[in-house]
Design an enzyme around this catalytic site. Sequence first.
Site, PDB file in Angstrom:
ATOM      1  N   CYS A 216       0.839  -1.204   0.000  1.00  0.00           N
ATOM      2  CA  CYS A 216       0.000   0.000   0.000  1.00  0.00           C
ATOM      3  C   CYS A 216       0.868   1.246   0.000  1.00  0.00           C
ATOM      4  CB  CYS A 216      -0.902  -0.020   1.238  1.00  0.00           C
ATOM      5  SG  CYS A 216      -1.752   1.530   1.577  1.00  0.00           S
TER       6      CYS A 216
ATOM      7  N   CYS B 294      -3.834   7.482  -1.328  1.00  0.00           N
ATOM      8  CA  CYS B 294      -5.190   7.492  -1.888  1.00  0.00           C
ATOM      9  C   CYS B 294      -6.198   8.068  -0.902  1.00  0.00           C
ATOM     10  CB  CYS B 294      -5.628   6.084  -2.261  1.00  0.00           C
ATOM     11  SG  CYS B 294      -4.432   5.237  -3.281  1.00  0.00           S
TER      12      CYS B 294
ATOM     13  N   THR C  35      -4.292   5.435   7.772  1.00  0.00           N
ATOM     14  CA  THR C  35      -3.250   5.061   6.824  1.00  0.00           C
ATOM     15  C   THR C  35      -2.359   6.247   6.519  1.00  0.00           C
ATOM     16  OG1 THR C  35      -4.605   3.369   5.817  1.00  0.00           O
ATOM     17  CG2 THR C  35      -2.856   4.286   4.456  1.00  0.00           C
TER      18      THR C  35
ATOM     19  N   GLU D 189      -0.725   1.633   9.422  1.00  0.00           N
ATOM     20  CA  GLU D 189      -1.907   2.176  10.079  1.00  0.00           C
ATOM     21  C   GLU D 189      -1.627   2.508  11.553  1.00  0.00           C
ATOM     22  OE1 GLU D 189      -2.088  -0.017   7.660  1.00  0.00           O
ATOM     23  OE2 GLU D 189      -3.445   1.068   6.327  1.00  0.00           O
TER      24      GLU D 189
ATOM     25  N   HIS E 197     -13.222   5.764  -2.855  1.00  0.00           N
ATOM     26  CA  HIS E 197     -12.188   4.933  -2.260  1.00  0.00           C
ATOM     27  C   HIS E 197     -12.408   3.447  -2.555  1.00  0.00           C
ATOM     28  CE1 HIS E 197      -8.624   5.225   0.058  1.00  0.00           C
ATOM     29  NE2 HIS E 197      -9.011   4.348   0.970  1.00  0.00           N
TER      30      HIS E 197
ATOM     31  N   TYR F 197      -9.622   0.035  -4.828  1.00  0.00           N
ATOM     32  CA  TYR F 197      -9.093  -1.291  -4.505  1.00  0.00           C
ATOM     33  C   TYR F 197      -8.906  -2.177  -5.742  1.00  0.00           C
ATOM     34  CZ  TYR F 197      -9.181  -0.576   0.521  1.00  0.00           C
ATOM     35  OH  TYR F 197      -8.912  -0.134   1.789  1.00  0.00           O
TER      36      TYR F 197
ATOM     37  N   CYS G 263      -5.121  -0.692  -6.719  1.00  0.00           N
ATOM     38  CA  CYS G 263      -3.960  -0.955  -5.860  1.00  0.00           C
ATOM     39  C   CYS G 263      -3.822  -2.438  -5.548  1.00  0.00           C
ATOM     40  CB  CYS G 263      -4.043  -0.128  -4.591  1.00  0.00           C
ATOM     41  SG  CYS G 263      -5.452  -0.459  -3.536  1.00  0.00           S
TER      42      CYS G 263
ATOM     43  N   GLU H 136      -6.837  -5.622   6.153  1.00  0.00           N
ATOM     44  CA  GLU H 136      -6.912  -4.287   5.558  1.00  0.00           C
ATOM     45  C   GLU H 136      -7.771  -4.355   4.310  1.00  0.00           C
ATOM     46  OE1 GLU H 136      -6.594  -0.887   3.343  1.00  0.00           O
ATOM     47  OE2 GLU H 136      -5.796  -2.786   2.600  1.00  0.00           O
TER      48      GLU H 136
END
Lengths: 497, 497, 497, 497
Positions: D100, D104, D191, D258, D293, D297, D300, D444
Site C-alpha cells: 500500500c 489514496c 493510513t 496504520e 475509495h 481497490y 492498488c 486491511e
Amino acid sequence: MPLKTPVEYVESLRRLKIRAYVGGERVGSIVDHPAIAPHINTVSKTYELAHRPEHQEVMTAISHLTGERTHRYTHIFQSADDLVKKIQMLRLLGQTTGTCFQRCVGLDALNAMYATSWEVDAVEKTDYHARFRRYLERVQREDLMLAGAMTDPKGHRAKRPAEQADPDQFVHVVERRADGVVIRGAKLHNTGGINSHEILVMPGTGLGPDEQDYAIACAVPADAPGVLFIFGRQSNDSRKLEGGCDIGNPRFGVVGGEAMVVFDNVFVPTERIFLNGETKYCGGLVNYFATWHRANYGGCKGGNADVLIGATAKMTKILGTDKNAVVRDKLVEMVHMNETTYASAIGASAMGYKLPCGSFMVDPMMANTVKQNITRNVYMIGRLSHDLAGGFLATMPDQKALENPEIAPFVKKYHTANPDYDVMERIKMGRYIENMTSVTTMVEAMHGAGSPQAQRIVMLAQAGIEEKIKMADTVISGTDDVPGLPLPVRELAATKG
Amino acid sequence: MPLKTPVEYVESLRRLKIRAYVGGERVGSIVDHPAIAPHINTVSKTYELAHRPEHQEVMTAISHLTGERTHRYTHIFQSADDLVKKIQMLRLLGQTTGTCFQRCVGLDALNAMYATSWEVDAVEKTDYHARFRRYLERVQREDLMLAGAMTDPKGHRAKRPAEQADPDQFVHVVERRADGVVIRGAKLHNTGGINSHEILVMPGTGLGPDEQDYAIACAVPADAPGVLFIFGRQSNDSRKLEGGCDIGNPRFGVVGGEAMVVFDNVFVPTERIFLNGETKYCGGLVNYFATWHRANYGGCKGGNADVLIGATAKMTKILGTDKNAVVRDKLVEMVHMNETTYASAIGASAMGYKLPCGSFMVDPMMANTVKQNITRNVYMIGRLSHDLAGGFLATMPDQKALENPEIAPFVKKYHTANPDYDVMERIKMGRYIENMTSVTTMVEAMHGAGSPQAQRIVMLAQAGIEEKIKMADTVISGTDDVPGLPLPVRELAATKG
Amino acid sequence: MPLKTPVEYVESLRRLKIRAYVGGERVGSIVDHPAIAPHINTVSKTYELAHRPEHQEVMTAISHLTGERTHRYTHIFQSADDLVKKIQMLRLLGQTTGTCFQRCVGLDALNAMYATSWEVDAVEKTDYHARFRRYLERVQREDLMLAGAMTDPKGHRAKRPAEQADPDQFVHVVERRADGVVIRGAKLHNTGGINSHEILVMPGTGLGPDEQDYAIACAVPADAPGVLFIFGRQSNDSRKLEGGCDIGNPRFGVVGGEAMVVFDNVFVPTERIFLNGETKYCGGLVNYFATWHRANYGGCKGGNADVLIGATAKMTKILGTDKNAVVRDKLVEMVHMNETTYASAIGASAMGYKLPCGSFMVDPMMANTVKQNITRNVYMIGRLSHDLAGGFLATMPDQKALENPEIAPFVKKYHTANPDYDVMERIKMGRYIENMTSVTTMVEAMHGAGSPQAQRIVMLAQAGIEEKIKMADTVISGTDDVPGLPLPVRELAATKG
Amino acid sequence: MPLKTPVEYVESLRRLKIRAYVGGERVGSIVDHPAIAPHINTVSKTYELAHRPEHQEVMTAISHLTGERTHRYTHIFQSADDLVKKIQMLRLLGQTTGTCFQRCVGLDALNAMYATSWEVDAVEKTDYHARFRRYLERVQREDLMLAGAMTDPKGHRAKRPAEQADPDQFVHVVERRADGVVIRGAKLHNTGGINSHEILVMPGTGLGPDEQDYAIACAVPADAPGVLFIFGRQSNDSRKLEGGCDIGNPRFGVVGGEAMVVFDNVFVPTERIFLNGETKYCGGLVNYFATWHRANYGGCKGGNADVLIGATAKMTKILGTDKNAVVRDKLVEMVHMNETTYASAIGASAMGYKLPCGSFMVDPMMANTVKQNITRNVYMIGRLSHDLAGGFLATMPDQKALENPEIAPFVKKYHTANPDYDVMERIKMGRYIENMTSVTTMVEAMHGAGSPQAQRIVMLAQAGIEEKIKMADTVISGTDDVPGLPLPVRELAATKG
C-alpha cells in the site's frame, strides 16, 4: 498403569539430549525454551486428559497387545468405533488447546507401520511385524510420544528420488552394516518431533524397483546421534518470547512446532528397522498413513474452529453487533462449514473396514473429502472471522503501548467498544484470532497430510467413474425393467438405426 | 412374508379409487397414465430390490413390533446402524433409478409419529402411541406405501396460522364428531401421494396454544372421500407423453411426482388420529421429521449424482475430451461435492442416539449440514455437468427431427462426435443430464425437507455459541494450566488493570 | 433513413423463402410459427427501440461509411465510446425483453470480418476489405439482421479439422468455380439465423497451413439454395404452443432460438467471399469475434438478470418475506454478481483500443473475465432466485388446472400467499423464473461465445506471467531504490553466498 | 514545478515534529525509524514516479485551480478520464511497491471535501468552499502528502455518537473559540498519517440534528500540538527490525502503516475548518469519500496481486511444478479474480459523472462491487498462492539459521528444489508471499474503505429493486407489444378472473 502424567512426560523429555535449533541457536533445554514450551504444554494436555475419568473413554483404549488400558495415542485401531473415538478425542483436544496437539502423526504412523509390516511379512516371509509389535509394546507401556516423519524435501518436483541432482533429497540408506543401516536425508514440516521421544521414519512416496535404498522405515530415538531439529519460523513467532497480550494463545503453541529433522548419517540397529528395500509396499504405507491422517482434520480443526468461532462470537458481543441478523447468519456459516468436515470425518470413521492384519481403516473417499474441504474451509472460516472481528485485527495495539503511561490511557479508551467488556478482552481475543488465521496456521491446514491435489488424485482413483458410466447407461437405456410389471416403458423407436 | 412384489404394489394401486388430476384432467387409472406411470415404476424398484438377496440387508429389516422381516421403508429405526443402512439404501436406489423414489417421506413420517405419540402419551396420558402401533403393524404387514404430508400452503409468510386471512392455509379440524374429526386444507409439494396407499397428515409448523385446531396428525387413505391430488407441472413434463429420445429418464420419473393434496372436508375416524389439539408437541414432531429427512439427501441425491456424474463422464468420452487434465479435475470436483454430503449423512447416522421411545435419531447438526450443502452442491454439480457436456445441451435435436428423412441424416451426421459412439447415445445422455438439472429437479433439492434458511435456524440453535465462547475464554485466559507442571505460562501482566 | 420499423422487419422476413424445420416439420411461414414468432418479437424490439428518441443515442450510431444514422447493430465500432454504448444497448434490450435478442452475433461478426479483411489485404494484397465494405453498406442501408455462424460441429474434440473421420465436421469448400465456391458443413447453436436476412459464415477455429479449404468466410442469404435450419429443442418448448400462464415469457423467446444451419453444397458467388484459403488469419478472426462477444454478456445477461431479480423480489412480496434481513441480503448478492459483470464489460469497453483498420477492440483480458464470471454467476443468481421463490417453482399448477372448474378453486385458494396479490401474478412470475433458469438458458450462458476453458486459455496468454515474475523479483530484491534517498533498505547480508 | 522529489519529501518530513509511538516508545525521528522508514520508502515511490517521463500521464495532472502540472495525488478529478487514470496509477504503484502506498486516502478526502464544501455553501450560504480551495492550492503547490482521517473508534456499535457512554468515541468539538475550535477524539486504522504533512479530519458517519458537535471537518498539521500517533502492531512486525531474509518486502512496508491518531484537545483555526455543525451533509461526505475509495481497490490490490501472482508463479518454477496443467489453471484463476476487480474499477471510473461542483464521481454501484469482490478475492487468491507455494510457507527457515555454520548447510541443502534456482530466492519469495497474505494484509483488504456489509447497504439502496420489479411486471404481462406488429402474443385467457 501405562499412562504418563504431564509431569512425567515433561521430565522424560528433560532427560533426552535432543539437539535442537531455534532462531539459529542451539537450544540448551527444550523444556525451558519459550518457543518450545508452548508446544510441550499442548502435548501435556493429551497426557492430562487421559487421566480424567470423564474423558477416559475417548482418551484411552484397551491395548490388543497387552489387554491393558493405554493412551489412545498409542493404540492400534481395533474397530470402527475406535476410529470414531479418535475423531472425538481430536475435537475435544482441539477445543481444549485451540491449536495442534501433535500426537496424531505418531499415532497414524504406528498404525500404518503395523498394517504394512504385516502385509510385507505375509508375502515376503520377512519378520518385520513381530519386530514392530515388540517396539509397539514398549511405546504403549511407556506411553511414549512419537513423531511420524514422512515428508521428504523432494527437490525438483518433476523428478523421482533416483533422478534428483542431490540423492539426499529423499531419506535413504547410505551404508548397510551387519547390525543395521546408516541413513541420510531430512524430513520436513515435522510435527512434534522436537518434543517427542521417538521418530518413526517412513518413506514419503511410492517407489520404483530401482529405488531400494529409499525404501526404509525405522524408529529412531529423538536424541540419537546425527539427528538434529531445526525449528521453522512461524508467523509472529517472536511474540512468544515477548509475552504479554500479543502472544495470541498464551499457554499453547501455534500449529505443531514444525521442524526440519536432519538425519546426518544416523545408525539404526536392525531391531528398529521395519521395512528395508521392499519398494513395492512404500506406496501402500504412505497411502495408509495419509488416509487415516486426512480424516483427522475433521476432528482437530473442528475443535480449533470451535474456539475460533467462540472468539469471533465474543467479539461481536464486545462490539455490540451480536443481535444483527446478518452477523448471526455469518456465524452460522462458520458453524456449517466446521460441522460439515466433522460430520464427514465421523462418516469416514463409522464406515471403517477391517484390514488384513485385523486393524481398521477409514473410508478412503470420505477421508479425502474431509481434508479437501479443510483446505478450503479454513480460509472461508478465517475470512468470516475477520469480517466480524473488524479492522481492529490489523491495527491492534501491542503490549508495550499498554505499558507506557503517556499513551496507555488513549489506547484503552479508544479501543473500548461495548463498555461492559474490558478492553483487554478485546485485545486478547483479537490476538488469538490473528494467531489462528495466520499464514502458518492456514498453510498447515492446507498442506498437512498432503496438498489439495494429492487428495484429488486419490478421489479420482476411488471415484469408480466407469461404474458410474454403467449406472448412467443402465438408466438411460430404460432396460432395467421391473420383472413382470405390466407398465411398459415408453418406446424409444428412433434409437434403432 | 410382508414384502410386496412390484406387481402386487401396482395391482394394489389399481384397486384404489384415487382422485387425481394431471394437466387439468381427471385421471382414469393412475397406473396407466403416462405422467404417473414413471413414478410408479420408480417406487416399484423399492419393492423389487427388497426381494433381491444381495440387497436384503440394506432393503429390509426385522420389525421390532412383529419380529418379521419387513421392508426398511416401514421400519422404525432401532439403532444407529439402522440409520446408516437407510442412507445406504437411498444411495443404492438413487443409483438404480437416477431419480427420487418417494418412500422416504412416509418412512420418516412414520418414525416421527412413532416418537411423538410416545412422548405425548408419556406426559398427557393419552393413548396415541398404542393406536399408532396398531396402525404401523398394518403398514408393515401389508408393506404399504405411505406419503407423509406436512407442508401447508402457508399463505402470507409473515403471519401465523391463526392470523391468515384464509384459515384453511394450514390444515385444520373444522368439525369434531364423536367418532372422529373433519379436516380441511391442503398439503403442497406432496411427494408420492398420488401413488401411495396412505397419507400420513402432520402439522407443518410449531403452534401456539391458541392454534389447537391446527394440531392434528392422522392417517388418511389415499382414496378417502374428499381427498384429491392435483399434479404439479414439471419441467419438460409433456415429453413424458411424447416418448422418444427426448424423455430424459425413459423408465422413471422426475423427482417425486409432487402434487397438491386437497383435504376437502375429509372425515378421519378416531382410530386414525395420532395427535389432536396438543399444540406444544407440534414443533417437536416437525423437527423430528425434518431432521431425519435432511440427512437422507446425502443418500438419495448422492445416488442420483452418481448417475449424473456417470452421464457426464460418458459425454466426455463421446466428445473425445476425457483425457484432458482439467476435464478430469472437474469430474473430481463433482465427485468431491457428492461424497462430502454422503459422508456427512453417514456421520449423522452413525452418531444416532436413542430417543425416549427407544427409536434412534440422527445427529441434528450433522443432518442439517447435509441438507444445507445439498442446496448448494446440486447447482455446482449441475453447472460442472453443463460445462463438460457442452452447448449441445441447449440445442439438442428432438425425436421428430430424427424421424423426418429430409433432415435426419444431417442431424445424425452433425451431432456425431467421437465416431466410436452412436449419436443416439449422445442425445440420450444429454436429455438425461437436462432432466437431472432441470428447474424441477434443482428446486426440489433446494427446498425439499426445508428451505436453506430452515436449516440455518436449527444450526444456530445447535451451535452452542455460548459454549464456544467459554472455550475461547478459557484458551485466551491461559488459566487452564496443567496441574503440577513446572512450565509457567507467559506472564500477562498488562492485563491487570 | 436506413432504420427498419418492426413491421418492415417482419414483412421482409415474410418475403424470404427460409427452409426451416421445427419439431421435425418443415415450417410454412416462419413469421407465423408459434415457436419462431417469439424470437421475431424479440428482434422486433431492437428495431422498435431504435426509433424511440429517448434511446436514439444507444440504439443508433452514425455510419463511418455513409455518414448516415444507422442502427447500432450494423455499426463498425469507431471509438471506445461506441463499445460502451453497445453494452448499454444490450442491458436496455435485456431489461426490455428479458431474453436474448440475437443481433449481437451478427454485429460482432461484421466487425470481426471488417478488421480481418483489412489485415489480410494489408499483407496479402487481396481485395477482401473493399468487397466487404460494399456488402456492409448494403447491410447498413437496408438495416438487415445478420446471423454470425462460427461454431462447427467439431466431431472428435481431440482431432483437428483435417483429421476428422467425416471431413464435413467443419464447414469447408468442396468445389471451386470461376464465379465462386461451393461450401458444405453445418454451424451449430446458431443464434437468430432462422429469422435473419443473412448468414455471415466464418471459420470456427485457428487452422494449419494444410487446412486451406476450411479457411472460408462469406455471406450467404438465409434463404439461399442448400441452406436449411433445424431448430434445436428448448426446455419446455412445447409450452410456447400451448399458450396460457405456463408460457414463461409470453411475448418473447427463450435464448436466441438456436438452430443447426446446414450448408448442403451451397454456392457462394465471389462478391460474397471475404476470406478464402488464407489459413493464418483464421485464428485472429475467431479471436476478434470472441473477444467482442465475450464482453457483451455483461450487458445482455445483466439486463436479463435485472428482470429475474425483479421477478424474485416480486415473489418475496407475494410471499410476505420481503422485510426479512437475510432475504434482502440474498437479493443484494444477486445484484452484486450482476453488477460485477456489467462493470467489467463497461471496463473492457472503456479500455477499447484502435485496431490497424481503425475500428475499436475491447480489452481482451477484461472481456474474458466478463464471460468467465457469467458462466458461474448465472448459476449462483439462479440458485438464489430458487431459494427466495420457494418450492412452488417445482410444483406450480398448469394452465389447464386453472381452467377445470372442479379444481381451479382449490388451485387458486391454496396458491394465494399474501392476499394483496392475485394468484396469477405468482404463477406467472414463477413461470418466468423457471424459464430464465432452465437448462437451455443456463447452458447458453455457459457456452455461448466459448466455453469456460476457452476463456482461461486466453487469460493465460494475456496474463503476462513472466512480467509478473519480474515484478516480484524486483520487489523482493529490494534493489529498486529511490535515487538519492538517504534511507537505506535493510541489509540482506545472508543472501550473499 | 510543484512536484516534490523523494528526497524533498523525506527532508520535509524530517522537519516536522511528529509525535509518534511505535512499540510503545516515543519515536525520535520517524524518518530513521526502521518500522516507519519502509512506509516512507513506499510513499517516496509515488513522488519518484511522478518525475519519470514515461509515467507522467498517469502520475500527474493539470490542476484546474492553477493550470500547473501537479501530482495526481493532489488533483481534483475533472473528468471520467481522470478517474480511469487514477486506477491506472494505483495499479502501477501496486506493481512497483507490492504494498500500500497510502496517498489514496488523502486524495479521496480532498475530493470529498471539495465537493461537499461546495454543496454546503450552495444551500447554507457558508464560505467553506473558497476556504478549502485556498487550502487545496497550497497542498498542490507544495505537493503535500495528506492523510484522510475518517474512522472513529465508534464504541458500542449499536449506539449512535450521542448515545455512547464515552462522548469521545467520535471526534467532536469540545470548545468553540472566536478564532477556531478545539477537537477531541481519535481516528483509527489511519493510513499514512504518521508520515504525512497534513491530516484531513472528517466525520465518520451520517449524523442526526442533535449531533452538531460531531459535524466537524478540518485540516490539522501532522505535528500540531495535541496530535499523537500510536502505531498499530502488524503481523511479523518485529522482522522489520531484524532485517535479513525474513523481512518479506525488504524495501517497502506492510499495508499503510496504520496508526491510531489521537486528537487530545487540538486547536483548529477557522481558516482550516471546512464543515462545522452542518450535520445533514455528513452522510454525503462519508459517502463521497467511500465511493471513490472503494473503486481504488481494483487498482492498488490489482497491482499488489500482480506481484503476488508473480511470486507464486516463480515458486512453481523453483519447485518444478510449472508445467502441470492444474497448476497453470490455478494461476489463471488468480489472474481471473484479479482482473475482474480491476475491470470493474475501470468500469466504475469510465462511467464517472459530473457532480454539481464540477468534479467527477465514480459509478457508485460499480465502485461498491469492486470493494465487495476484494473482500472475497484476496482470501481466494491468497489461498491459491498457499496451495501452489507449498507447506514450505509455514516452516521456512529464518535468517539466523542461515548464519549458523552448524546448520546452514543443511538448511540450504534441504530447501533447494529445482537446483537451477538458489535457495535464497525460494526463501525470499516465500517470505514475500507470507507478508502479502498475513492477517494484517488480508484484514486491511477486508475492512479498508468500509466493511463488506457497508457495501451491501449501498448496493441495496442503489439496486433499484422497484424498477426491476416493474421490468419483470412488464415482461410477464406481455403487454409491451410492438406497435403495428401483426404477430399476436399468445392469449393469456386464464389470467382474467
